[in-house]
Design a protein around this motif. Structure first.
Motif, mmCIF file in Angstrom:
data_model
loop_
_atom_site.group_PDB
_atom_site.id
_atom_site.type_symbol
_atom_site.label_atom_id
_atom_site.label_comp_id
_atom_site.label_asym_id
_atom_site.label_seq_id
_atom_site.Cartn_x
_atom_site.Cartn_y
_atom_site.Cartn_z
ATOM 1 N N THR A 3 0.825 -1.211 0.000
ATOM 2 C CA THR A 3 0.000 0.000 0.000
ATOM 3 C C THR A 3 0.857 1.258 0.000
ATOM 4 N N LEU A 4 1.978 1.219 0.721
ATOM 5 C CA LEU A 4 2.791 2.418 0.892
ATOM 6 C C LEU A 4 3.735 2.690 -0.278
ATOM 7 N N ALA A 5 4.195 1.638 -0.942
ATOM 8 C CA ALA A 5 5.244 1.795 -1.958
ATOM 9 C C ALA A 5 4.923 2.831 -3.028
ATOM 10 N N PRO A 6 3.712 2.871 -3.610
ATOM 11 C CA PRO A 6 3.459 3.878 -4.651
ATOM 12 C C PRO A 6 3.626 5.314 -4.166
ATOM 13 N N PHE A 7 3.432 5.550 -2.869
ATOM 14 C CA PHE A 7 3.519 6.922 -2.351
ATOM 15 C C PHE A 7 4.962 7.385 -2.193
ATOM 16 N N THR A 8 5.931 6.462 -2.301
ATOM 17 C CA THR A 8 7.329 6.893 -2.240
ATOM 18 C C THR A 8 7.701 7.727 -3.459
ATOM 19 N N TYR A 9 6.917 7.603 -4.539
ATOM 20 C CA TYR A 9 7.231 8.355 -5.756
ATOM 21 C C TYR A 9 6.866 9.831 -5.633
ATOM 22 N N VAL A 10 6.275 10.216 -4.506
ATOM 23 C CA VAL A 10 6.047 11.643 -4.237
ATOM 24 C C VAL A 10 7.383 12.395 -4.226
ATOM 25 N N SER A 11 8.457 11.678 -3.921
ATOM 26 C CA SER A 11 9.772 12.323 -3.885
ATOM 27 C C SER A 11 10.151 12.918 -5.237
ATOM 28 N N MET A 12 9.585 12.394 -6.333
ATOM 29 C CA MET A 12 9.869 12.960 -7.654
ATOM 30 C C MET A 12 9.347 14.386 -7.750
ATOM 31 N N ILE A 13 8.158 14.612 -7.190
ATOM 32 C CA ILE A 13 7.577 15.961 -7.207
ATOM 33 C C ILE A 13 8.457 16.924 -6.417
ATOM 34 N N TRP A 14 8.870 16.492 -5.220
ATOM 35 C CA TRP A 14 9.714 17.354 -4.393
ATOM 36 C C TRP A 14 11.059 17.606 -5.056
ATOM 37 N N SER A 15 11.616 16.602 -5.702
ATOM 38 C CA SER A 15 12.914 16.778 -6.363
ATOM 39 C C SER A 15 12.814 17.778 -7.506
ATOM 40 N N LEU A 16 11.718 17.719 -8.257
ATOM 41 C CA LEU A 16 11.521 18.677 -9.342
ATOM 42 C C LEU A 16 11.407 20.103 -8.799
#
Length: 304
Positions: free
Chosen positions: A241-254
């Protein structure tokens, strides 16, 4: 289980990890090994306080699998150091995108080391993720192997190696799951990475000056907080359940890359990152489906 709380914690964790990466990148004059030392040393007191508050300081640090901790810690330290080094050669969003290949490498290494079978869905996801990496790196190949192009390719190689060692670390954690306490895994990694980073001392550490102290200490503090948030998130929800939300880091990195470092993402980087993220989500969803199927099979065949 409280999935909403777990999701909130994982989003906070990847947010502070993005800030940590920005701090390391901002301290660009400081070598990667020295950055690893500050990241580990400054995080250790925070982790110890957290373990004491949980009541895990005494019993949670006991282990019977020192070899497993050494494998995990060495792989994790190399992953951290190479990732920090890659930040000195590549834009922050590109480093983040390339690091997303870690779940894909876990599938490959699990097949090689653990004998797990790669079926059609995961194989297609792995191939798609590798294509995403090629899309990101293609402009670097066009730039040639001299000058800036060479530096960028070296940085990309470091980040991909970082993702590979991170995959090894995750497999080591998977082997220790159910045997070693999370508190022990967190503590021994921080302690070992701090000690291992000292081996890079003869290769040219520098004395931090001015804001470099703030960036290095800040990287350690927010890194420790991120580790606690990440660990705590799995108390309230499962990994699938949690793994897909780790990709939020892409938004912050941008956002951080653009506003803090003036890094404008290219279309190739965005397209490759999207493909890697989609392949990673597909792998996570497939792993979750297989886990549910295995649980159902055990429940059916369980003697009554």
């Amino acid at each position: 289980m409280r999935p909403a709380r777990g999701i909130l914690l994982i989003v906070l964790a990847v947010t502070v990890f993005s800030v940590m990466s920005a701090f390391v990148k901002a301290a660009g004059r400081v070598p990667a090994g020295e950055a690893v030392f500050f990241r580990s040393a400054c995080a250790l007191p925070i982790i110890l306080i957290w373990l004491a508050m949980r009541g895990d300081l005494r019993h949670g640090l006991h282990t019977q699998n020192y070899r497993g901790h050494i494998y995990r810690s060495v792989a994790g330290t190399l992953a951290m150091g190479l990732g920090f080094a890659g930040l000195k050669f590549l834009p922050l969003p590109e480093v983040t995108a390339l690091r997303f290949i870690t779940p894909i490498m876990i599938v490959i290494f699990a097949a090689i080391l653990l004998g797990e079978r790669i079926r059609m869905v995961r194989l297609a996801a792995v191939l798609a993720g590798l294509v995403g990496v090629l899309i990101i790196l293609w402009p670097r190949f066009d730039a040639g192997f001299a000058g800036a192009g060479q530096r960028e390719l070296i940085g990309a190689g470091m980040v991909l190696a970082s993702a590979g060692f991170a995959a090894f670390a995750q497999i080591a954690i998977k082997r220790m799951a159910g045997v070693e306490k999370t508190a022990a895994i967190v503590f021994f990694f921080s302690m070992t990475s701090m000690v291992l980073s000292l081996f890079s001392l003869p290769f040219g550490w520098v004395w931090p000056v001015g804001m470099e102290w703030f960036y290095l200490i800040g990287a350690g503090v927010v890194g420790g907080i991120g580790q606690i948030l990440l660990t705590s998130s799995y108390r309230f929800s499962d990994a699938g359940t949690l793994a897909p939300f780790t990709y939020v880091s892409m938004i912050w990195s941008l956002l951080i890359g653009y506003f803090a470092f003036g890094e404008v993402p290219t279309w190739a980087m965005l397209a490759g990152a999207a493909l890697i993220i989609l392949s990673g989500v597909a792998i996570v969803l497939r792993e979750r489906q297989l886990g549910i199927a295995r649980t159902a099979t055990r429940n059916v065949t369980k003697p009554r």
